[in-house]
Scaffold this active site. Structure first.
Site: not given
Length: 254
Positions: A40, A42, A131, A167, A170, A193-196
């Site tokens: 990052y 930023r 998580s 994996a 949830a 990006g899987a969580g978003d």
């Protein structure tokens, strides 16, 4: 960036730009099939110092049904923290549902700093997403497992708690009980990006009026799309594409 958002059908009427600050940058460095380094850049960027004017304008124009906050925004600096706090106040004043994705990033702040701020937000949060390893940040003392931790958050006034198990899928907890959803099996291409994507699917289904199981099902599907596609968001499905993961391999969709 605004052009890309418009092309995806995202409303940008209240978007704000800062001509005195650079645009933040993120670089992905694939090192191994299952390992990607994320870099990052930023510090001092426009995104690290948003003002409250755009937020206030958005609520004055058309108060949203859901406000989505993540633990990344307040970690970016004092301005971002103040703007997130103002958004939270406006949501409460307009009866807007508040979703908080803990999304802890150790590179941005310590666990103690994150926990102290996020715990202060909990009385205003309707839906909390975390998580397994992020859940303790929202609680004083050890959570004692996802179920016990979620129960304590529900007692604090959070109406819905969604715990991501990677994996293993949830689990969503409410005052009426819990619901578990296994992860949707796909060939992993890029986990970034899987969580978003998971949260995007969950909120999409929430806005569509789906029940708890339906919200988890869509979240698992959108998360799977992200894992099965290269890039952070480029593989996100439309509503019409949500059923594609159930098609047999090699099928040509016309």
């Amino acid at each position: 960036m605004l052009r890309t958002l418009r092309a995806e059908g995202v409303g940008v009427g209240c978007a704000a730009t800062d001509a005195t600050a650079p645009t933040g940058l993120i670089l992905f460095e694939p090192r191994l099939p299952d390992v990607t380094r994320v870099h990052y850049y930023r510090a001092g960027s426009a995104g690290s110092r948003p003002g409250t004017a755009a937020i206030e304008r958005a609520f004055a124009t058309a108060p949203p049904r859901v406000l989505h906050l993540t633990g990344i925004t307040p970690a970016l600096g004092p301005a971002a923290r103040a703007t997130a706090r103002r958004a939270l106040q406006l949501a409460r004043g307009h009866g807007t549902q508040v979703c908080l994705d803990v999304n802890f990033r150790a590179r941005l702040w310590t666990a103690d700093e994150a926990g102290a701020l996020l715990r202060g937000w909990l009385p205003s949060v309707d839906l909390l997403v975390a998580s397994d390893d992020e859940l303790p940040l929202c609680l004083s003392g050890p959570p004692g497992g996802a179920g016990e931790g979620a129960a304590r958050l529900l007692d604090l006034g959070v109406r819905e708690v969604v715990v991501k198990h990677g994996a293993a899928g949830a689990t969503a907890f409410t005052g009426a009980g819990s619901c578990h959803r296994p992860a949707t099996p796909v060939r992993a291409v890029d986990p970034v990006g899987a969580g978003d994507a998971f949260v995007a699917g969950y909120l999409s289904a929430l806005l569509d009026g789906a029940d708890l199981a339906g919200r988890l099902a869509r979240a698992a599907t959108t998360g799977a799309f992200a894992v099965a596609s290269p890039g952070d968001w480029e593989g996100a499905p439309t509503r019409a594409e949500l059923g594609l993961l159930g098609t047999p391999p090699g099928t040509v969709v016309r």
